[in-house]
Structure formats: structure tokens, C-alpha cells
Design an enzyme around this catalytic site. Structure first.
Site, mmCIF file in Angstrom:
data_model
loop_
_atom_site.group_PDB
_atom_site.id
_atom_site.type_symbol
_atom_site.label_atom_id
_atom_site.label_comp_id
_atom_site.label_asym_id
_atom_site.label_seq_id
_atom_site.Cartn_x
_atom_site.Cartn_y
_atom_site.Cartn_z
ATOM 1 N N ASP A 1 -51.490 28.525 53.049
ATOM 2 C CA ASP A 1 -52.541 28.926 54.162
ATOM 3 C C ASP A 1 -53.891 29.323 53.261
ATOM 4 O O ASP A 1 -54.525 30.376 53.469
ATOM 5 C CB ASP A 1 -52.138 29.754 55.214
ATOM 6 C CG ASP A 1 -53.251 29.914 56.285
ATOM 7 O OD1 ASP A 1 -54.049 28.956 56.613
ATOM 8 O OD2 ASP A 1 -53.308 30.833 56.954
ATOM 9 N N LYS B 1 -57.491 29.477 52.149
ATOM 10 C CA LYS B 1 -58.882 29.398 52.690
ATOM 11 C C LYS B 1 -59.719 30.558 52.300
ATOM 12 O O LYS B 1 -59.171 31.721 52.019
ATOM 13 C CB LYS B 1 -58.678 29.072 54.235
ATOM 14 C CG LYS B 1 -58.013 30.157 55.006
ATOM 15 C CD LYS B 1 -57.716 29.792 56.213
ATOM 16 C CE LYS B 1 -56.976 30.993 57.271
ATOM 17 N NZ LYS B 1 -56.741 30.641 58.393
ATOM 18 N N ASN C 1 -58.765 33.896 53.520
ATOM 19 C CA ASN C 1 -57.734 34.828 53.179
ATOM 20 C C ASN C 1 -58.037 35.174 51.321
ATOM 21 O O ASN C 1 -57.177 35.380 50.854
ATOM 22 C CB ASN C 1 -56.651 33.798 53.083
ATOM 23 C CG ASN C 1 -55.969 34.088 54.513
ATOM 24 O OD1 ASN C 1 -56.118 34.755 55.152
ATOM 25 N ND2 ASN C 1 -55.023 32.791 54.745
ATOM 26 N N ASP D 1 -52.874 37.650 52.354
ATOM 27 C CA ASP D 1 -52.102 36.920 53.563
ATOM 28 C C ASP D 1 -51.385 35.996 53.051
ATOM 29 O O ASP D 1 -51.598 34.760 53.280
ATOM 30 C CB ASP D 1 -53.296 36.353 54.713
ATOM 31 C CG ASP D 1 -52.647 36.219 55.798
ATOM 32 O OD1 ASP D 1 -51.383 36.275 56.184
ATOM 33 O OD2 ASP D 1 -53.227 35.932 56.871
ATOM 34 N N THR E 1 -54.262 25.932 57.997
ATOM 35 C CA THR E 1 -55.348 25.805 58.725
ATOM 36 C C THR E 1 -55.804 24.371 58.848
ATOM 37 O O THR E 1 -55.733 23.649 57.869
ATOM 38 C CB THR E 1 -56.242 26.570 58.389
ATOM 39 O OG1 THR E 1 -55.585 28.076 58.442
ATOM 40 C CG2 THR E 1 -57.681 26.744 59.206
#
Length: 446
Positions: A164, A166, A169, A182, A204
């Protein structure tokens, strides 16, 4: 302060939304619900962010005034939401990771209702917020991408796949250096199936790799590389390469892998982005190939990770000279929320009995050894307040571990195989039953 260029976003409503609040697995807890002095160790301060389940606070270590972030997690929320495995995995992953560009988890403490994750404090805030002010220069894009790849490559070498990645994070420290955070959706090598792939659908939408959309399994390292490509594109362009208000249309764009770089993108960066956003995971560039890329190599210096391993630190309270179980250890013993597998490997044993005793660890271990000798068994291993007993030909194996709870009480943990239950019940249990602290009774007993 990072160098930010013009605010030229070409259609990126999802990216330009307000900076995401901190993602916290916990209960929304007003500051007045607990004393700002936490365990006589941390002074809680400013609220940093809120999520659907809880809050993150800035805090200072009372003895040193060092800044930390404390993530508050509600045990009840975790149980009701079926998130126990999720939290266990995140804790297990954070134990493996010690890198300058990954947010560090210092320790875990707990009360009866809540668990407190003590994390490194990223003073610079979210990288996402800096991007909202405008795209980065190519040199700044390269700097942050180098730091991101250093962290991601380290994770992969430890068998961890973030899944994840991005800008939301990615945090910044006081030196404006990048910190990955995260790991709640991360996977570990143990989750890979016999086909060598991961199969859980997560991530995401705007950053998800095309092979995940096929729902046929994927390489965790390759999907992280794809997400890194999206992030680098956003650093340089200020908008997403694949974006649409209709999510299915956006997925079709991702699946085809058709994107256009802005005019200011250098030819070297375009070539790297093309290899990062290759829709074929087999031919997609690897971490090692990225590090050898001419655009990437400019000014790059590999950082050395810290080999220190994360530990669940015991909190002994003010003035104490003995190290006890901390509150997280205690709460982990309760039914339905056992984190013991994260504290030590069970080696095939089934932990199925614990009791509280007012006797010393030494006396309890000595009693176990006396019973073993009387029954003709062997003390195969003795280390501190733990002992392993074996019967003849390995027909009986039991491990007894004693942890101090308070100045007067200890927790005795019995680990044994299912097949050894009757022997333990008939030979050992009657002899040590007098050691049980009757005022407390068993913590758990199967």
C-alpha cells in the site's frame, strides 16, 4: 524545506483532496479520558491525527524529552472488528524492520482497554501535504525516490511486502528525509502460496498494479515496484498517471498501462518510468536494476540499516529494580487476544495453561525439576526462569516459563503437546498446584 515547483495538476481530484488523517486502528479516545502522564514514562501532547478507530498523539519521553508518536489502539475495537490477525501481522513485521527510511516502532505498552504503539516521531509531517502545494523538482523527486527504493529494497530482503505504498504513507523527519509508514496491509513471505504468489486483494485503487486486477495471484515485490513507479510519476508530474472519476475506467487505464509524461520530464526519467510501469510483472524492473539505472544513480549513496531487533520492552514502573511483564504482555494472555506467538516461537507446542503464583521463579522451576527427577524424566534444557522436560524416547515434552508480573506475583506458562496432556495432569499438576496464588486464580486454563 523541500523544493516545490508550480501547482500544475492535470486532473487529479483524489490526489488533491485534503491530506489524509493518520490511519489508526483504535478507539476514538478524548485526551481527557486518560492522564497525560502515560505509565510515568511518556507525557502525551498534541493530537496528530484521527482515523476511523482512534488517534495518534505527539508525546515526549519524560526522562529525556525525546519526541515520539503514540498510536492508540482499542482492544475491544480490534476484537469486534476481527482485526486481531491484522494487528499481529503488523507487529510481527515492525519487529523485522530497522532502516533509516522506515518509521521505527520503539515499544508497545497497554492498559486493560487499550494498546499503545510507541513510534518514531516524524517532525516534518506527511509528504502528501507537501505534494499538495505543487510538484517536486526532478532532483528532489530523485532524492525521495532513492530513499523510498532503499527502504523498499530493505523490506523485500526481509521478506516483507508493503502493498500500500502511496504518498499518504510517506512521512518526513526533521531533516526532510523520507520515512515509510503504515504496514497494516503488508504481507510476509509466509503468506505466499505454493504457486509462489500472494492472492489477497488490497491496496489503493490509483496505485494498484495491473496483475492484482487479474485476481490470479501476484509477486509482492513487483506490485511494490509498480506503486513506487506511480509515486515517482506523482513526484515529478504533480498528478496521477492513471486517473478517472469512474473507478472502472481508471482500472482499464491501469490494465492497458497507457500514460503520458509531462513535457518537462527528462528522457532518462521517462525511460525509468516506462520500466517501473511495465504492465508485465515478469519484465518489470527490479530493485537491483533500479539501483543500477543512470538516472537513479546520480548522487545515490546506500544507507546502512540498523541490525538491532525490535523487542517488546518491559515497563517496570518508577523506582523498580526488576524487569516485569509489561501491560501488553498481560493483555495478550486474555482469551481471544493471544499475541504469544509474536513474543517467542512455540516450536510446535500448544500453550494451554497459565496460572499466577506468589512463589519465586526459582522455587517454581526447582519444583518442576524435582517432579521430573522423581518420574525418571530428563531436564533437557534450563535457561533462567524456564525449563524443558523430556520423557524417555521423547514420549513426553513440556516447557515451563516463568515471567515476573509484580514484585510479589509471577505468571507461569505451561507449553505442551496435546498428546502430553494426561501425563502433565497426573504427574506434574498435583505437585505444583500448591504453588498457585489462590487470590488471583488462573489467567487462562484450557
Amino acid at each position: 524545506m523541500p523544493e516545490i515547483l508550480d501547482n500544475n495538476y492535470e486532473g487529479s481530484p483524489s490526489l488533491l483532496s485534503a491530506a489524509a488523517a493518520a490511519d489508526v486502528d483504535g478507539e476514538l479516545t478524548p485526551a481527557e479520558d486518560f492522564n497525560s502522564n502515560l505509565f510515568d514514562k511518556y507525557e502525551l501532547g498534541t493530537l496528530l491525527g484521527c482515523g476511523a478507530f482512534g488517534k495518534v498523539y505527539h508525546a515526549t519521553v519524560i526522562t529525556t524529552t525525546q519526541s515520539v508518536a503514540i498510536k492508540v489502539v482499542s482492544k475491544q475495537k480490534i476484537l469486534k472488528g476481527g482485526l486481531t490477525a491484522h494487528v499481529k501481522r503488523e507487529i510481527s513485521i515492525m519487529r523485522r524492520l530497522r532502516h533509516p527510511h522506515i518509521v521505527r516502532q520503539h515499544e508497545i505498552l497497554a492498559t486493560k482497554k487499550k494498546i499503545y504503539f510507541v513510534l518514531e516521531f516524524a517532525k516534518g509531517g506527511e509528504l502528501f501535504a507537501k505534494l499538495a502545494k505543487g510538484r517536486f523538482s526532478e532532483d528532489l523527486s530523485r532524492r525521495y525516490f532513492q530513499q523510498l527504493i532503499s527502504a523498499v529494497g530493505y523490506c523485500h530482503s526481509r521478506g516483507v511486502y508493503h502493498r500500500d505504498l502511496k504518498p499518504e504513507n510517506l512521512l518526513l523527519d526533521e531533516n526532510w528525509d523520507l520515512k515509510v509508514t503504515d504496514f497494516g496491509l503488508s504481507a510476509v513471505r509466509d503468506q505466499i502460496r505454493s504457486d509462489g504468489l500472494l492472492h489477497t486483494l488490497c491496496g489503493t485503487p490509483a496505485y494498484v498494479a495491473p496483475e492484482i486486477l487479474k485476481k490470479k495471484g501476484y509477486d509482492g515485490a513487483k506490485v511494490d515496484i509498480w506503486s513506487c513507479g506511480i509515486i515517482l510519476f506523482v513526484f515529478n508530474a504533480g498528478y496521477l498517471p492513471f486517473n478517472d472519476t469512474n473507478i472502472m475506467t481508471m482500472y482499464r487505464k491501469i490494465y492497458k498501462g497507457e500514460f503520458r509524461c509531462p513535457t518537462w520530464t527528462s528522457p532518462e526519467l521517462k525511460r525509468l518510468l516506462t520500466r517501473l510501469l511495465d504492465i508485465n510483472p515478469v519484465t518489470r524492473i527490479t530493485v537491483e536494476e533500479i539501483k543500477n539505472d543512470p538516472w537513479f544513480q546520480k548522487g545515490y549513496q546506500e544507507v546502512k540499516p540498523d541490525n538491532h531487533q525490535f523487542e517488546f520492552k518491559s515497563w517496570s514502573g518508577p523506582g523498580s529494580t526488576r524487569e516485569f511483564l509489561n501491560a501488553f504482555d498481560i493483555i495478550s494472555y486474555s482469551s481471544g487476544f493471544n499475541f504469544s506467538s509474536l513474543l517467542k516461537g512455540n516450536g510446535g507446542f500448544i500453550i494451554n495453561e497459565r496460572f499466577v503464583s506468589a512463589e519465586t521463579p526459582e522455587k517454581i522451576i526447582r519444583k518442576i525439576e524435582e517432579v521430573a527427577e522423581a518420574e525418571g524424566m530428563t531436564v533437557a534444557q534450563r535457561s533462567g526462569a524456564s525449563v524443558k522436560v523430556e520423557g524417555k524416547n521423547g514420549n513426553f515434552v513440556v516447557m515451563v516459563v516463568v515471567n515476573r508480573l509484580t514484585e510479589k506475583l509471577v505468571i507461569v506458562e505451561i507449553q505442551k503437546r496435546e498428546s502430553d496432556g494426561e501425563i502433565w495432569k497426573k504427574k506434574f499438576k498435583p505437585q505444583i498446584s500448591i504453588l498457585v496464588y489462590q487470590g488471583e486464580g488462573p489467567i487462562s486454563n484450557s
